[in-house]
Scaffold this motif. Structure first.
Motif, PDB file in Angstrom:
ATOM      1  N   UNK A  25       0.793  -1.210   0.000  1.00 52.49           N
ATOM      2  CA  UNK A  25       0.000   0.000   0.000  1.00 52.49           C
ATOM      3  C   UNK A  25       0.831   1.269   0.000  1.00 52.49           C
ATOM      4  N   UNK A  26       2.017   1.244   0.610  1.00 55.86           N
ATOM      5  CA  UNK A  26       2.754   2.496   0.741  1.00 55.86           C
ATOM      6  C   UNK A  26       4.244   2.365   0.456  1.00 55.86           C
ATOM      7  N   UNK A  27       4.658   1.302  -0.193  1.00 54.80           N
ATOM      8  CA  UNK A  27       6.080   1.094  -0.416  1.00 54.80           C
ATOM      9  C   UNK A  27       6.402   1.014  -1.899  1.00 54.80           C
ATOM     10  N   UNK A  28       7.418   1.720  -2.305  1.00 55.31           N
ATOM     11  CA  UNK A  28       7.887   1.689  -3.681  1.00 55.31           C
ATOM     12  C   UNK A  28       9.044   0.704  -3.758  1.00 55.31           C
ATOM     13  N   UNK A  29       9.023  -0.194  -4.730  1.00 57.21           N
ATOM     14  CA  UNK A  29      10.035  -1.238  -4.859  1.00 57.21           C
ATOM     15  C   UNK A  29      10.652  -1.165  -6.248  1.00 57.21           C
ATOM     16  N   UNK A  30      11.963  -1.294  -6.309  1.00 59.16           N
ATOM     17  CA  UNK A  30      12.709  -1.301  -7.555  1.00 59.16           C
ATOM     18  C   UNK A  30      12.666  -2.702  -8.150  1.00 59.16           C
ATOM     19  N   UNK A  31      12.543  -2.820  -9.467  1.00 54.43           N
ATOM     20  CA  UNK A  31      12.578  -4.121 -10.141  1.00 54.43           C
ATOM     21  C   UNK A  31      13.870  -4.194 -10.936  1.00 54.43           C
ATOM     22  N   UNK A  32      14.683  -5.207 -10.636  1.00 58.25           N
ATOM     23  CA  UNK A  32      15.979  -5.376 -11.299  1.00 58.25           C
ATOM     24  C   UNK A  32      15.933  -6.626 -12.169  1.00 58.25           C
ATOM     25  N   UNK A  33      16.161  -6.441 -13.468  1.00 59.59           N
ATOM     26  CA  UNK A  33      16.188  -7.544 -14.424  1.00 59.59           C
ATOM     27  C   UNK A  33      17.613  -7.737 -14.927  1.00 59.59           C
ATOM     28  N   UNK A  34      18.000  -8.974 -15.147  1.00 63.23           N
ATOM     29  CA  UNK A  34      19.311  -9.261 -15.726  1.00 63.23           C
ATOM     30  C   UNK A  34      19.135  -9.365 -17.243  1.00 63.23           C
ATOM     31  N   UNK A  35      20.040  -8.764 -17.988  1.00 63.08           N
ATOM     32  CA  UNK A  35      19.943  -8.802 -19.442  1.00 63.08           C
ATOM     33  C   UNK A  35      19.202  -7.603 -19.984  1.00 63.08           C
ATOM     34  N   UNK A  36      18.767  -7.695 -21.216  1.00 59.96           N
ATOM     35  CA  UNK A  36      18.096  -6.585 -21.888  1.00 59.96           C
ATOM     36  C   UNK A  36      16.632  -6.921 -22.117  1.00 59.96           C
ATOM     37  N   UNK A  37      15.805  -5.904 -22.024  1.00 60.82           N
ATOM     38  CA  UNK A  37      14.383  -6.033 -22.315  1.00 60.82           C
ATOM     39  C   UNK A  37      14.143  -5.342 -23.643  1.00 60.82           C
ATOM     40  N   UNK A  38      13.915  -6.120 -24.689  1.00 57.90           N
ATOM     41  CA  UNK A  38      13.750  -5.563 -26.028  1.00 57.90           C
ATOM     42  C   UNK A  38      12.265  -5.412 -26.342  1.00 57.90           C
ATOM     43  N   UNK A  39      11.883  -4.207 -26.735  1.00 54.13           N
ATOM     44  CA  UNK A  39      10.493  -3.899 -27.060  1.00 54.13           C
ATOM     45  C   UNK A  39      10.462  -3.302 -28.462  1.00 54.13           C
ATOM     46  N   UNK A  40       9.564  -3.817 -29.294  1.00 55.52           N
ATOM     47  CA  UNK A  40       9.435  -3.305 -30.649  1.00 55.52           C
ATOM     48  C   UNK A  40       8.363  -2.221 -30.696  1.00 55.52           C
ATOM     49  N   UNK A  41       8.594  -1.204 -31.500  1.00 51.68           N
ATOM     50  CA  UNK A  41       7.605  -0.145 -31.692  1.00 51.68           C
ATOM     51  C   UNK A  41       7.557   0.826 -30.527  1.00 51.68           C
ATOM     52  N   UNK A  42       6.402   1.465 -30.350  1.00 48.53           N
ATOM     53  CA  UNK A  42       6.204   2.454 -29.297  1.00 48.53           C
ATOM     54  C   UNK A  42       6.185   1.761 -27.934  1.00 48.53           C
ATOM     55  N   UNK A  43       6.831   2.365 -26.949  1.00 47.77           N
ATOM     56  CA  UNK A  43       6.877   1.770 -25.615  1.00 47.77           C
ATOM     57  C   UNK A  43       5.846   2.366 -24.668  1.00 47.77           C
ATOM     58  N   UNK A  44       5.290   3.513 -24.983  1.00 51.82           N
ATOM     59  CA  UNK A  44       4.333   4.181 -24.094  1.00 51.82           C
ATOM     60  C   UNK A  44       3.060   3.348 -23.963  1.00 51.82           C
ATOM     61  N   UNK A  45       2.717   2.978 -22.729  1.00 51.21           N
ATOM     62  CA  UNK A  45       1.490   2.239 -22.471  1.00 51.21           C
ATOM     63  C   UNK A  45       1.525   0.787 -22.871  1.00 51.21           C
ATOM     64  N   UNK A  46       2.673   0.281 -23.294  1.00 49.35           N
ATOM     65  CA  UNK A  46       2.777  -1.102 -23.745  1.00 49.35           C
ATOM     66  C   UNK A  46       2.947  -2.038 -22.549  1.00 49.35           C
ATOM     67  N   UNK A  47       2.304  -3.189 -22.587  1.00 46.51           N
ATOM     68  CA  UNK A  47       2.387  -4.186 -21.532  1.00 46.51           C
ATOM     69  C   UNK A  47       3.777  -4.808 -21.514  1.00 46.51           C
ATOM     70  N   UNK A  48       4.426  -4.795 -20.348  1.00 45.64           N
ATOM     71  CA  UNK A  48       5.751  -5.401 -20.202  1.00 45.64           C
ATOM     72  C   UNK A  48       5.612  -6.838 -19.749  1.00 45.64           C
TER      73      UNK A  48
END
Length: 139
Positions: A25-48
């Motif tokens: 409810x009140x905590x912000x958590x960082x998400x750390x991924x190993x490697x690269x996250x490749x996204x094609x096209x526009x990234x705004x509003x796209x489901x990860x």
């Protein structure tokens, strides 16, 4: 140049942009991924992917496409501050120091403090034909 930094964290919790994923409810958590996250096209509003915290909050899973990542929740060695840049404003007593027609320097607000992170360090497992039922969507 001196840039003012303000603490804008309220007692009822920060009002954060919707792009930041919140844990609980009140905590912000960082998400750390190993490697690269490749996204094609526009990234705004796209489901990860879909983040599952229902099974065990200390062992989150992240489903990206047909790949399942298993992670763990760890404490950061040093907390990180999340800052938001706002347009500055001139103080009445300091107006004489600025040139006529110049814009005021920007101000920075600390809107949250991150103390934990989700680490997804293992290689993803391929998921064929089965998708977890209860998941939270990350955008």
């Amino acid at each position: 140049m001196i840039v003012p930094i303000n603490v804008a964290i309220s007692a009822q919790g920060p009002t954060l942009p919707p792009q930041l994923a919140k844990f609980g409810t009140d905590e912000l958590v960082l998400i750390e991924l190993q490697g690269a996250l490749e996204v094609e096209g526009q990234t705004a509003g796209q489901l990860v992917g879909k983040l599952d915290l229902e099974t065990d909050p200390k062992k989150p899973t992240l489903l990206i496409g047909h790949h399942l990542l298993e992670g763990k929740l760890v404490n950061l060695a040093k907390p990180l501050g999340v800052m938001h840049k706002t347009s500055g404003k001139f103080d009445e007593g300091v107006d004489a120091l600025h040139e006529v027609g110049s814009s005021p320097p920007p101000e920075w607000d600390i809107v949250a403090v991150v103390r934990r992170k989700m680490v997804f360090a293992k290689r993803p497992m391929p998921m064929v034909g089965r998708v977890p039922a209860t998941t939270n969507t990350i955008r």
